[in-house]
Design a protein around this motif. Structure first.
Motif, PDB file in Angstrom:
ATOM      1  N   VAL A 116      36.065  50.380  35.612  1.00 33.92           N
ATOM      2  CA  VAL A 116      37.076  49.650  36.171  1.00 33.92           C
ATOM      3  C   VAL A 116      36.822  48.436  36.721  1.00 33.92           C
ATOM      4  CG1 VAL A 116      38.983  51.292  35.989  1.00 33.92           C
ATOM      5  CG2 VAL A 116      37.902  51.010  38.266  1.00 33.92           C
ATOM      6  N   GLU A 117      37.260  47.458  36.984  1.00 30.63           N
ATOM      7  CA  GLU A 117      36.787  46.265  37.713  1.00 30.63           C
ATOM      8  C   GLU A 117      37.285  46.494  39.170  1.00 30.63           C
ATOM      9  OE1 GLU A 117      35.363  43.435  36.959  1.00 30.63           O
ATOM     10  OE2 GLU A 117      35.368  44.027  34.835  1.00 30.63           O
ATOM     11  N   THR A 118      36.347  46.203  39.909  1.00 32.81           N
ATOM     12  CA  THR A 118      36.693  46.148  41.463  1.00 32.81           C
ATOM     13  C   THR A 118      38.033  45.853  41.905  1.00 32.81           C
ATOM     14  OG1 THR A 118      34.221  46.262  42.045  1.00 32.81           O
ATOM     15  CG2 THR A 118      35.775  46.196  43.801  1.00 32.81           C
ATOM     16  N   SER A 119      38.461  44.845  41.280  1.00 33.56           N
ATOM     17  CA  SER A 119      39.853  44.236  41.884  1.00 33.56           C
ATOM     18  C   SER A 119      40.799  45.014  41.431  1.00 33.56           C
ATOM     19  CB  SER A 119      39.852  42.704  41.407  1.00 33.56           C
ATOM     20  OG  SER A 119      39.713  42.720  39.794  1.00 33.56           O
ATOM     21  N   ASP A 120      40.495  45.708  40.250  1.00 38.46           N
ATOM     22  CA  ASP A 120      41.813  46.631  39.513  1.00 38.46           C
ATOM     23  C   ASP A 120      41.711  47.844  40.341  1.00 38.46           C
ATOM     24  OD1 ASP A 120      42.588  44.404  38.243  1.00 38.46           O
ATOM     25  OD2 ASP A 120      41.302  44.669  36.536  1.00 38.46           O
ATOM     26  N   GLU A 121      40.889  48.442  40.807  1.00 34.83           N
ATOM     27  CA  GLU A 121      40.382  49.671  40.886  1.00 34.83           C
ATOM     28  C   GLU A 121      41.432  50.350  42.051  1.00 34.83           C
ATOM     29  OE1 GLU A 121      36.263  52.435  41.779  1.00 34.83           O
ATOM     30  OE2 GLU A 121      36.398  50.240  42.489  1.00 34.83           O
ATOM     31  N   LEU A 122      41.974  49.888  42.762  1.00 38.29           N
ATOM     32  CA  LEU A 122      42.809  50.156  44.017  1.00 38.29           C
ATOM     33  C   LEU A 122      44.036  50.681  43.388  1.00 38.29           C
ATOM     34  CD1 LEU A 122      43.000  51.076  46.952  1.00 38.29           C
ATOM     35  CD2 LEU A 122      43.929  49.147  47.594  1.00 38.29           C
ATOM     36  N   ASN A 123      44.618  49.607  42.413  1.00 38.76           N
ATOM     37  CA  ASN A 123      45.951  49.796  41.808  1.00 38.76           C
ATOM     38  C   ASN A 123      45.926  50.983  40.935  1.00 38.76           C
ATOM     39  OD1 ASN A 123      47.378  48.157  43.517  1.00 38.76           O
ATOM     40  ND2 ASN A 123      46.651  46.365  42.183  1.00 38.76           N
ATOM     41  N   ASN A 124      44.592  51.044  40.098  1.00 43.38           N
ATOM     42  CA  ASN A 124      44.498  51.934  38.991  1.00 43.38           C
ATOM     43  C   ASN A 124      44.511  53.499  39.698  1.00 43.38           C
ATOM     44  OD1 ASN A 124      44.265  50.258  37.026  1.00 43.38           O
ATOM     45  ND2 ASN A 124      41.984  50.163  36.852  1.00 43.38           N
ATOM     46  N   LEU A 125      44.120  53.406  40.857  1.00 44.89           N
ATOM     47  CA  LEU A 125      43.863  54.905  41.420  1.00 44.89           C
ATOM     48  C   LEU A 125      45.337  55.567  41.469  1.00 44.89           C
ATOM     49  CD1 LEU A 125      41.732  54.368  44.423  1.00 44.89           C
ATOM     50  CD2 LEU A 125      41.226  55.599  42.408  1.00 44.89           C
TER      51      LEU A 125
END
Length: 211
Positions: A116-125
């Motif tokens: 995943v892209e770093t910018s999306d990682e937090l929300n994907n979690l």
């Protein structure tokens, strides 16, 4: 005139600490009240999720912000990843422990990985199934998909700078460790050095062949 208290009064073993010490497993605790004096438990080696520290990484700070800045229902997916087995809640002005039955173990095997892209990682979690997939910060040289299912592993030695895990794999997979991804750690599979990958934004994972 400065008033002081005896150390035993400051760090006395309260009911919360006594209950937590009865559990022999590895786990973390989260104080939903933000008022419990968790240093009383920490002095006995009990691990609380904290916000803010000079030794924590930027990613960990962002991760814990997601926990502290949201309602507990929205924070639970992140707490599960952190191996938070108990929540401190308040009932009638008394601190009480509540067990989190959905927490993940400290170490476990999943068979699939997703980059995943770093910018999306937090929300994907908060939206993926961590028992099926691990989220990686970069494309690995190992397969992203493997046969098999979720498997808990046995930690046979756990120290601040050394962790031994024993397991037997019928098929290859990713060993996910709910410990902060940090430089200078090395991982070995039966004596062979393997690459540590950044997983689920703040954690560690290694790819293990069957055996």
């Amino acid at each position: 005139h400065i008033m002081t208290k005896p150390t035993e009064d400051i760090f006395n073993q309260d009911e919360i600490t006594s209950q937590l010490l009865e559990d022999p497993e590895l786990f973390r605790v989260f104080d939903t009240t933000k008022k419990y004096p968790f240093y009383k438990a920490q002095v006995h080696g009990i691990d609380f999720v904290e916000r803010g520290s000079n030794i924590l990484t930027k990613e960990y700070a962002e991760f814990t912000d997601k926990i502290y800045d949201n309602e507990i229902s929205e924070a639970l997916p992140y707490l599960n990843l952190l191996n938070v087995k108990y929540l401190v809640i308040e009932i009638n002005k008394t601190f009480v422990l509540e067990k989190n039955n959905n927490t993940l173990p400290r170490a476990y095997i999943v068979r699939n990985a997703e980059v995943v892209e770093t910018s999306d990682e937090l929300n994907n979690l908060g939206a993926f199934n961590p028992r099926e997939t691990v989220l990686l910060a970069k494309i690995p040289e190992t397969p992203l998909a493997n046969p098999g299912s979720f498997k808990e592993t046995e930690i046979v030695k756990y120290k601040p700078n050394h962790i031994d895990i024993q397991l037997n794999l019928e098929t290859a997979g990713y060993l996910v460790l709910s410990e902060m991804h940090y430089p200078n750690w090395n991982a070995y599979d039966n004596g062979k050095k393997v690459e540590i990958l950044q997983a689920n934004m703040i954690m560690r994972t290694v790819y293990l062949e069957k055996g």
